[in-house]
Design a protein around this motif. Sequence first.
Motif, mmCIF file in Angstrom:
data_model
loop_
_atom_site.group_PDB
_atom_site.id
_atom_site.type_symbol
_atom_site.label_atom_id
_atom_site.label_comp_id
_atom_site.label_asym_id
_atom_site.label_seq_id
_atom_site.Cartn_x
_atom_site.Cartn_y
_atom_site.Cartn_z
ATOM 1 N N GLN A 118 0.797 -1.220 0.000
ATOM 2 C CA GLN A 118 0.000 0.000 0.000
ATOM 3 C C GLN A 118 0.835 1.277 0.000
ATOM 4 O O GLN A 118 0.488 2.253 -0.667
ATOM 5 C CB GLN A 118 -0.906 -0.013 1.239
ATOM 6 N N GLN A 119 1.936 1.298 0.731
ATOM 7 C CA GLN A 119 2.677 2.537 0.943
ATOM 8 C C GLN A 119 4.163 2.248 1.108
ATOM 9 O O GLN A 119 4.553 1.258 1.722
ATOM 10 C CB GLN A 119 2.148 3.256 2.195
ATOM 11 N N ILE A 120 5.016 3.115 0.552
ATOM 12 C CA ILE A 120 6.453 3.080 0.788
ATOM 13 C C ILE A 120 6.836 4.359 1.528
ATOM 14 O O ILE A 120 6.544 5.467 1.063
ATOM 15 C CB ILE A 120 7.263 2.990 -0.521
ATOM 16 N N ILE A 121 7.474 4.202 2.687
ATOM 17 C CA ILE A 121 7.939 5.357 3.468
ATOM 18 C C ILE A 121 9.460 5.390 3.374
ATOM 19 O O ILE A 121 10.137 4.444 3.781
ATOM 20 C CB ILE A 121 7.479 5.268 4.936
ATOM 21 N N TYR A 122 9.969 6.478 2.843
ATOM 22 C CA TYR A 122 11.407 6.604 2.573
ATOM 23 C C TYR A 122 11.977 7.776 3.358
ATOM 24 O O TYR A 122 11.393 8.855 3.392
ATOM 25 C CB TYR A 122 11.625 6.814 1.072
ATOM 26 N N LEU A 123 13.118 7.551 4.009
ATOM 27 C CA LEU A 123 13.786 8.609 4.762
ATOM 28 C C LEU A 123 14.986 9.118 3.974
ATOM 29 O O LEU A 123 15.963 8.398 3.772
ATOM 30 C CB LEU A 123 14.239 8.102 6.130
ATOM 31 N N CYS A 155 2.255 5.215 -4.392
ATOM 32 C CA CYS A 155 2.051 5.821 -3.072
ATOM 33 C C CYS A 155 3.354 5.827 -2.280
ATOM 34 O O CYS A 155 3.683 4.863 -1.587
ATOM 35 C CB CYS A 155 0.962 5.063 -2.304
ATOM 36 N N VAL A 156 4.085 6.916 -2.391
ATOM 37 C CA VAL A 156 5.379 7.046 -1.723
ATOM 38 C C VAL A 156 5.334 8.247 -0.780
ATOM 39 O O VAL A 156 4.897 9.333 -1.153
ATOM 40 C CB VAL A 156 6.524 7.234 -2.739
ATOM 41 N N CYS A 212 0.308 4.350 7.129
ATOM 42 C CA CYS A 212 -1.092 4.226 6.675
ATOM 43 C C CYS A 212 -1.900 5.490 6.965
ATOM 44 O O CYS A 212 -3.110 5.426 7.229
ATOM 45 C CB CYS A 212 -1.764 3.013 7.307
ATOM 46 N N ASN A 213 -1.242 6.633 6.921
ATOM 47 C CA ASN A 213 -1.903 7.915 7.157
ATOM 48 C C ASN A 213 -2.140 8.592 5.803
ATOM 49 O O ASN A 213 -1.177 9.035 5.162
ATOM 50 C CB ASN A 213 -1.022 8.791 8.049
ATOM 51 N N PRO A 214 -3.395 8.701 5.347
ATOM 52 C CA PRO A 214 -3.675 9.251 4.006
ATOM 53 C C PRO A 214 -3.119 10.656 3.781
ATOM 54 O O PRO A 214 -2.853 11.036 2.635
ATOM 55 C CB PRO A 214 -5.211 9.254 3.947
ATOM 56 N N LEU A 215 -2.943 11.435 4.856
ATOM 57 C CA LEU A 215 -2.399 12.783 4.689
ATOM 58 C C LEU A 215 -0.999 12.760 4.095
ATOM 59 O O LEU A 215 -0.564 13.741 3.470
ATOM 60 C CB LEU A 215 -2.377 13.512 6.035
ATOM 61 N N TYR A 216 -0.281 11.645 4.278
ATOM 62 C CA TYR A 216 1.118 11.559 3.852
ATOM 63 C C TYR A 216 1.300 10.789 2.549
ATOM 64 O O TYR A 216 2.430 10.645 2.077
ATOM 65 C CB TYR A 216 1.958 10.923 4.956
ATOM 66 N N TYR A 217 0.201 10.311 1.968
ATOM 67 C CA TYR A 217 0.324 9.578 0.716
ATOM 68 C C TYR A 217 0.805 10.512 -0.392
ATOM 69 O O TYR A 217 0.263 11.603 -0.579
ATOM 70 C CB TYR A 217 -1.011 8.952 0.313
ATOM 71 N N ASN A 218 1.816 10.051 -1.129
ATOM 72 C CA ASN A 218 2.358 10.827 -2.262
ATOM 73 C C ASN A 218 2.787 12.226 -1.848
ATOM 74 O O ASN A 218 2.556 13.199 -2.565
ATOM 75 C CB ASN A 218 1.337 10.912 -3.402
ATOM 76 N N GLN A 219 3.410 12.325 -0.684
ATOM 77 C CA GLN A 219 3.820 13.630 -0.178
ATOM 78 C C GLN A 219 5.306 13.642 0.171
ATOM 79 O O GLN A 219 5.905 12.609 0.477
ATOM 80 C CB GLN A 219 3.021 13.997 1.083
ATOM 81 N N ILE A 220 5.883 14.851 0.117
ATOM 82 C CA ILE A 220 7.229 15.111 0.633
ATOM 83 C C ILE A 220 7.063 15.899 1.925
ATOM 84 O O ILE A 220 6.382 16.933 1.940
ATOM 85 C CB ILE A 220 8.075 15.917 -0.365
ATOM 86 N N ALA A 221 7.641 15.407 3.001
ATOM 87 C CA ALA A 221 7.521 16.078 4.299
ATOM 88 C C ALA A 221 8.919 16.371 4.832
ATOM 89 O O ALA A 221 9.690 15.451 5.111
ATOM 90 C CB ALA A 221 6.743 15.213 5.288
#
Length: 521
Positions: A118-123, A155-156, A212-221
């Motif tokens: 569902q999601q890839i979280i990259y640091l 979804c990154v 799994c937080n939709p606010l962060y889908y496809n976002q740069i933070a």
Amino acid sequence: MNTGKHIAIFGPTGYIGTKMLINLYNEGHRLSLFSRNIRKLSFLQDECMLLISKEPRICVIEQFLEARYLKQVTDALMGVDVIYYFIHSLNMNKGNFTNKDNQLAELIAKAANAAGVQQIIYLGGLGVDTPEAPISPHLKSRQETAEHFRMYHPCVTEFRAGVIIGAGSASFEIVRNLGTKLPFLPQLPGYQGLCQPIYVNDVACYLAHALCNPLYYNQIAEIGSEDIFRYSEMLEAFAWISQHKKLKTLPLPLINKLLTPSVIAWFAARMTPLPYVLIEPLVEGMHSLAIVGDHPVERVDPGVSIVPIPFKEAVFLALERLETGTMDSVWSIPYELSVFNAEHKKQFLHFTSKEIEGMLYEECSRAIGVDEMSSVFECVKQIGGKTGYYSPRWLWEARGFIDKLFGGPGLSPSRRRPDLLRVGDRLDFWVVTFYKNTPDEKILRLKAKMLSPGNAWLQFVVKRSPTDHESLFNLRAYFEPSGIWGYVYWYSLYFIHKFIFKEMAENIVKEARRQKHQPLS
């Protein structure tokens, strides 16, 4: 709270990866840990005091990440909800880490997409590109890696963090050692960039919050504390916070132009326990703007409750944890630099020198009782740091001083809590390359990082005998000479080695027995 998710972690043996795997496991998630060196994860099975339960929710997968293994990686990711990706190829040959990171990102993104992740979280890292302060190759490669993830997965979430302050982090080790040891700071040539540090626990909180937080889908933070420093200012601030020392910056016009990133990295490698190959890419970023730019996390998530603590407080916490040894992760020696032997793949445990072609060794053994196995091994695990080496300290300090003179790391006292030992940890000028702690067999093997004409290891084994009535404590030093000078080096120290290793073995057993019979206060 997103409990019960199936999470894959790539890079679980690094500083952030280890911290996140412990946090995510303790929150109730199921983990698949992808690593090419699963020995570094053996601490999870032995005596890890950081996991709050022993539920079988961790799967360790030994996997080399190359395009030809796409199907294997895809199959292993089936059923995974989210990927955390913490791999950075800093230790590649100069200029090659960008291509390597991009290839890995493409492989993982394709596999994740095919497996339905569902999601890839990259640091990644902060970096603002401007004409007067071009982004460094290292920081640019981090952001390009995220672009490659986005090219192949829908979804990154990309987090960009500043200099991470925390006990055991590579960045903090550089700041701590330079801020403590330098009498002054040389004025650096050219434009000096900016950095926005952040405490490691705050980074971990942001990473977990995005799960799994939709606010962060496809976002740069982009994340960082409120403190923004020039790099020299950060060192000055650390020196004042930690020692009340005023670290002044002095102009050195005659040598100013010689202070290139490579030269600075070479000197930093002599003053810190980090190898040059890790320091150079980090130092190259000192002319860049590693600060929050167009993608602050507040724009992505206006209601986010996480507030990074100030630099001063982060330093205090990091120093406190260093002093007490209560850090749950440390930067690790890269796989290529820590494997016990690149040529001889068979691990040496109880073999003779004839079975280890080209190896020289010196050993000393002592018979001990079965009930003494644990206490002896506990003393072995205390080796280094303030404890020393159960033999004349001045001999080890002299060896460290000579190593420093010839450009090596020297003794560089550094260790973590003995109950948290794992492969890749540093103990002074050693690195842990093998660790095992079972009721019948206990092993600690250390590889020397000091300069010498060959490779050296120090191995401690406590093993129950087949008769079950007694056990054997064995200390063995191995040396693989490089050419004739390696043999000259080894045999010139023959009698010193004989004395030291005999002293070590006897004193370890004596100390174990003393502690065992010491009355409780």
